[in-house]
Enzyme design. Structure first.
Site, PDB file in Angstrom:
ATOM      1  N   LYS A 178       0.836  -1.212   0.000  1.00 30.13           N
ATOM      2  CA  LYS A 178       0.000   0.000   0.000  1.00 30.13           C
ATOM      3  C   LYS A 178       0.869   1.260   0.000  1.00 30.13           C
ATOM      4  O   LYS A 178       0.652   2.180  -0.771  1.00 30.13           O
ATOM      5  CB  LYS A 178      -0.937   0.030   1.224  1.00 30.13           C
ATOM      6  CG  LYS A 178      -1.870  -1.153   1.320  1.00 30.13           C
ATOM      7  CD  LYS A 178      -2.776  -1.067   2.525  1.00 30.13           C
ATOM      8  CE  LYS A 178      -2.056  -1.054   3.851  1.00 30.13           C
ATOM      9  NZ  LYS A 178      -1.331  -2.306   4.182  1.00 30.13           N
TER      10      LYS A 178
ATOM     11  N   ARG B 229      -9.643   1.339   8.635  1.00 29.50           N
ATOM     12  CA  ARG B 229      -9.093   0.044   8.990  1.00 29.50           C
ATOM     13  C   ARG B 229     -10.162  -0.868   9.596  1.00 29.50           C
ATOM     14  O   ARG B 229      -9.873  -1.980   9.970  1.00 29.50           O
ATOM     15  CB  ARG B 229      -8.043   0.344  10.047  1.00 29.50           C
ATOM     16  CG  ARG B 229      -6.911  -0.576  10.201  1.00 29.50           C
ATOM     17  CD  ARG B 229      -5.894  -0.389   9.151  1.00 29.50           C
ATOM     18  NE  ARG B 229      -4.646  -0.963   9.550  1.00 29.50           N
ATOM     19  CZ  ARG B 229      -3.476  -0.482   9.198  1.00 29.50           C
ATOM     20  NH1 ARG B 229      -3.395   0.587   8.451  1.00 29.50           N
ATOM     21  NH2 ARG B 229      -2.384  -1.072   9.572  1.00 29.50           N
TER      22      ARG B 229
ATOM     23  N   ARG C 295      -0.475  -8.968  13.224  1.00 30.10           N
ATOM     24  CA  ARG C 295      -1.071  -7.910  12.374  1.00 30.10           C
ATOM     25  C   ARG C 295      -1.956  -8.540  11.297  1.00 30.10           C
ATOM     26  O   ARG C 295      -3.000  -7.999  10.944  1.00 30.10           O
ATOM     27  CB  ARG C 295       0.032  -7.060  11.736  1.00 30.10           C
ATOM     28  CG  ARG C 295       0.677  -6.101  12.740  1.00 30.10           C
ATOM     29  CD  ARG C 295       2.051  -5.627  12.292  1.00 30.10           C
ATOM     30  NE  ARG C 295       2.025  -4.862  11.073  1.00 30.10           N
ATOM     31  CZ  ARG C 295       3.072  -4.711  10.262  1.00 30.10           C
ATOM     32  NH1 ARG C 295       4.229  -5.294  10.562  1.00 30.10           N
ATOM     33  NH2 ARG C 295       2.968  -3.984   9.190  1.00 30.10           N
TER      34      ARG C 295
ATOM     35  N   ARG D 237      11.412  -1.520  10.942  1.00 29.45           N
ATOM     36  CA  ARG D 237      10.313  -1.165  11.844  1.00 29.45           C
ATOM     37  C   ARG D 237      10.191  -2.163  12.993  1.00 29.45           C
ATOM     38  O   ARG D 237      10.388  -3.355  12.815  1.00 29.45           O
ATOM     39  CB  ARG D 237       8.991  -1.123  11.056  1.00 29.45           C
ATOM     40  CG  ARG D 237       8.742   0.224  10.443  1.00 29.45           C
ATOM     41  CD  ARG D 237       7.596   0.257   9.495  1.00 29.45           C
ATOM     42  NE  ARG D 237       6.351  -0.367   9.935  1.00 29.45           N
ATOM     43  CZ  ARG D 237       5.218  -0.325   9.245  1.00 29.45           C
ATOM     44  NH1 ARG D 237       5.165   0.334   8.095  1.00 29.45           N
ATOM     45  NH2 ARG D 237       4.136  -0.909   9.691  1.00 29.45           N
TER      46      ARG D 237
HETATM   47  P1  AP5 Z   1       4.871  -1.557   1.818  1.00 28.79           P
HETATM   48  O1  AP5 Z   1       4.549  -0.742   0.615  1.00 28.79           O
HETATM   49  O2  AP5 Z   1       5.584  -0.885   2.942  1.00 28.79           O
HETATM   50  O3  AP5 Z   1       3.542  -2.330   2.336  1.00 28.79           O
HETATM   51  P2  AP5 Z   1       2.287  -1.791   3.135  1.00 28.79           P
HETATM   52  O4  AP5 Z   1       1.082  -2.471   2.575  1.00 28.79           O
HETATM   53  O5  AP5 Z   1       2.273  -0.290   3.187  1.00 28.79           O
HETATM   54  O6  AP5 Z   1       2.625  -2.427   4.536  1.00 28.79           O
HETATM   55  P3  AP5 Z   1       2.546  -1.828   5.999  1.00 28.79           P
HETATM   56  O7  AP5 Z   1       3.251  -2.852   6.879  1.00 28.79           O
HETATM   57  O8  AP5 Z   1       3.082  -0.423   6.076  1.00 28.79           O
HETATM   58  O9  AP5 Z   1       1.045  -1.832   6.249  1.00 28.79           O
HETATM   59  P4  AP5 Z   1       0.339  -1.862   7.568  1.00 28.79           P
HETATM   60  O10 AP5 Z   1      -1.036  -1.681   7.095  1.00 28.79           O
HETATM   61  O11 AP5 Z   1       0.571  -3.040   8.449  1.00 28.79           O
HETATM   62  O12 AP5 Z   1       1.084  -0.712   8.405  1.00 28.79           O
HETATM   63  P5  AP5 Z   1       0.748   0.809   8.681  1.00 28.79           P
HETATM   64  O13 AP5 Z   1       2.013   1.557   8.573  1.00 28.79           O
HETATM   65  O14 AP5 Z   1      -0.435   1.254   7.890  1.00 28.79           O
HETATM   66  O15 AP5 Z   1       5.705  -2.835   1.298  1.00 28.79           O
HETATM   67  C1  AP5 Z   1       6.194  -3.807   2.233  1.00 28.79           C
HETATM   68  C2  AP5 Z   1       7.540  -4.379   1.713  1.00 28.79           C
HETATM   69  O16 AP5 Z   1       7.301  -5.083   0.486  1.00 28.79           O
HETATM   70  C3  AP5 Z   1       8.585  -3.289   1.377  1.00 28.79           C
HETATM   71  O17 AP5 Z   1       9.854  -3.765   1.737  1.00 28.79           O
HETATM   72  C4  AP5 Z   1       8.478  -3.104  -0.154  1.00 28.79           C
HETATM   73  O18 AP5 Z   1       9.702  -2.683  -0.722  1.00 28.79           O
HETATM   74  C5  AP5 Z   1       8.076  -4.518  -0.601  1.00 28.79           C
HETATM   75  N1  AP5 Z   1       7.214  -4.531  -1.784  1.00 28.79           N
HETATM   76  C6  AP5 Z   1       6.200  -3.670  -2.098  1.00 28.79           C
HETATM   77  N2  AP5 Z   1       5.610  -4.025  -3.269  1.00 28.79           N
HETATM   78  C7  AP5 Z   1       6.271  -5.154  -3.684  1.00 28.79           C
HETATM   79  C8  AP5 Z   1       6.109  -6.012  -4.829  1.00 28.79           C
HETATM   80  N3  AP5 Z   1       5.170  -5.783  -5.781  1.00 28.79           N
HETATM   81  N4  AP5 Z   1       6.944  -7.102  -4.907  1.00 28.79           N
HETATM   82  C9  AP5 Z   1       7.901  -7.334  -3.959  1.00 28.79           C
HETATM   83  N5  AP5 Z   1       8.086  -6.549  -2.873  1.00 28.79           N
HETATM   84  C10 AP5 Z   1       7.279  -5.482  -2.731  1.00 28.79           C
HETATM   85  O19 AP5 Z   1       0.275   0.738  10.186  1.00 28.79           O
HETATM   86  C11 AP5 Z   1       1.178   0.441  11.236  1.00 28.79           C
HETATM   87  C12 AP5 Z   1       0.426   0.469  12.562  1.00 28.79           C
HETATM   88  O20 AP5 Z   1      -0.129   1.795  12.783  1.00 28.79           O
HETATM   89  C13 AP5 Z   1      -0.791  -0.472  12.642  1.00 28.79           C
HETATM   90  O21 AP5 Z   1      -0.426  -1.785  13.010  1.00 28.79           O
HETATM   91  C14 AP5 Z   1      -1.615   0.236  13.732  1.00 28.79           C
HETATM   92  O22 AP5 Z   1      -1.087   0.002  15.017  1.00 28.79           O
HETATM   93  C15 AP5 Z   1      -1.413   1.713  13.399  1.00 28.79           C
HETATM   94  N6  AP5 Z   1      -2.439   2.206  12.464  1.00 28.79           N
HETATM   95  C16 AP5 Z   1      -2.229   2.671  11.192  1.00 28.79           C
HETATM   96  N7  AP5 Z   1      -3.401   3.042  10.635  1.00 28.79           N
HETATM   97  C17 AP5 Z   1      -4.362   2.802  11.571  1.00 28.79           C
HETATM   98  C18 AP5 Z   1      -5.768   2.959  11.586  1.00 28.79           C
HETATM   99  N8  AP5 Z   1      -6.432   3.442  10.522  1.00 28.79           N
HETATM  100  N9  AP5 Z   1      -6.444   2.630  12.703  1.00 28.79           N
HETATM  101  C19 AP5 Z   1      -5.802   2.156  13.784  1.00 28.79           C
HETATM  102  N10 AP5 Z   1      -4.474   1.950  13.847  1.00 28.79           N
HETATM  103  C20 AP5 Z   1      -3.751   2.283  12.743  1.00 28.79           C
END
Ligand code: AP5
Length: 219
Positions: free
Chosen positions: A13, A88, A171, A160
């Site tokens: 994402k 979410r 998660r 992270r």
């Molecule tokens: P990346 O693009 O970073 O993936 P992502 O989907 O953004 O993953 P996240 O782990 O950031 O999502 P998340 O939803 O768990 O975390 P968030 O930060 O929102 O890609 C991942 C890896 O894969 C990278 O190394 C990249 O290079 C690689 N990659 C990408 N595309 C690829 C491809 N096509 N092929 C191969 N490799 C690839 O949330 C973190 C925390 O914040 C949550 O756990 C929660 O505690 C809190 N939080 C955030 N939003 C909310 C909310 N709305 N409500 C409540 N708590 C929240």
């Protein structure tokens, strides 16, 4: 355009949001990035969010919703935005709908990124991020030019806290239980477009752009 990206942790994402937001000239609004900036800045919001984030749980809705409301009220979001990581759960989606209705607008598209869970574990355990510009790398799939350093400003990349395997699995459970119901919710609203997020980043971007364009032309 007002769009949302939905998908499990590691679906890509953040990676796709960065590319698409630039191409569409709209701001990327990532709740995870805003929380992490508050944690590293030691703010009150960051102190409240940290324990939930470290466990891989969702930060409570009242904290998250207030933060998003403030962000979407900023001038740069008036012409559109790309939300990454919000909503979410269904109550957050209802809150977003209300926020947008108050501003006289609504969402155009919700793009679901699908990827299987073992691929997610591989992606997240190899993820490295830049503390300066937020760019995301992968040690194998998207490595920086110099190992451990950002291509943009040479800053030391970090891993992270929530990217340990046990926390990743938690998660994923939180995603299945609380976030996956959004797929049915937005399908019912007629906003959902789904793509496979497996394959090279550029291919996923191309699928995302086609799906968004198709959804918008059907609207
Ligand atoms: P990346 O693009 O970073 O993936 P992502 O989907 O953004 O993953 P996240 O782990 O950031 O999502 P998340 O939803 O768990 O975390 P968030 O930060 O929102 O890609 C991942 C890896 O894969 C990278 O190394 C990249 O290079 C690689 N990659 C990408 N595309 C690829 C491809 N096509 N092929 C191969 N490799 C690839 O949330 C973190 C925390 O914040 C949550 O756990 C929660 O505690 C809190 N939080 C955030 N939003 C909310 C909310 N709305 N409500 C409540 N708590 C929240």
């Amino acid at each position: 355009m007002r769009a949302v990206l939905v998908g499990p942790p590691g679906a890509g994402k953040g990676t796709q949001a960065q590319i698409l937001a630039e191409e569409l000239s709209i701001p990327k609004v990532s709740t995870g990035d805003i929380f992490r900036a508050n944690v590293s800045g030691g703010t009150e919001l960051g102190k409240k969010a940290k324990e939930f984030m470290d466990r891989g749980d969702l930060v409570p809705d009242e904290i998250t919703n207030a933060m998003v409301k403030d962000r979407l009220a900023q001038d740069d979001a008036a012409g559109g935005f790309l939300l990454d990581g919000f909503p979410r759960n269904v109550p957050q989606a209802e809150t977003l709908k209300g926020m947008l209705a108050d501003l006289g607008s609504n969402l155009d598209v919700v793009l679901e990124l699908r990827v299987d869970e073992e691929e997610v574990v591989k992606r997240l355990s190899g993820r490295r991020s830049c503390p300066e510009c937020g760019r995301v790398y992968h040690v194998e799939y998207d490595a920086p030019n110099v190992a451990g350093k950002c291509d943009n400003e040479g800053a030391e990349l970090y891993q992270r806290e929530d990217d340990r395997e046990e926390t990743i699995r938690h998660r994923l459970k939180v995603y299945r239980e609380q976030t996956a119901p959004l797929v049915e919710y937005y399908s019912g609203e007629g906003l959902l477009a789904t793509i496979s997020a497996t394959g090279p980043v550029a291919e996923v971007t191309s699928r995302a752009k086609s799906a968004i364009a198709e959804k918008r032309s059907a609207a």
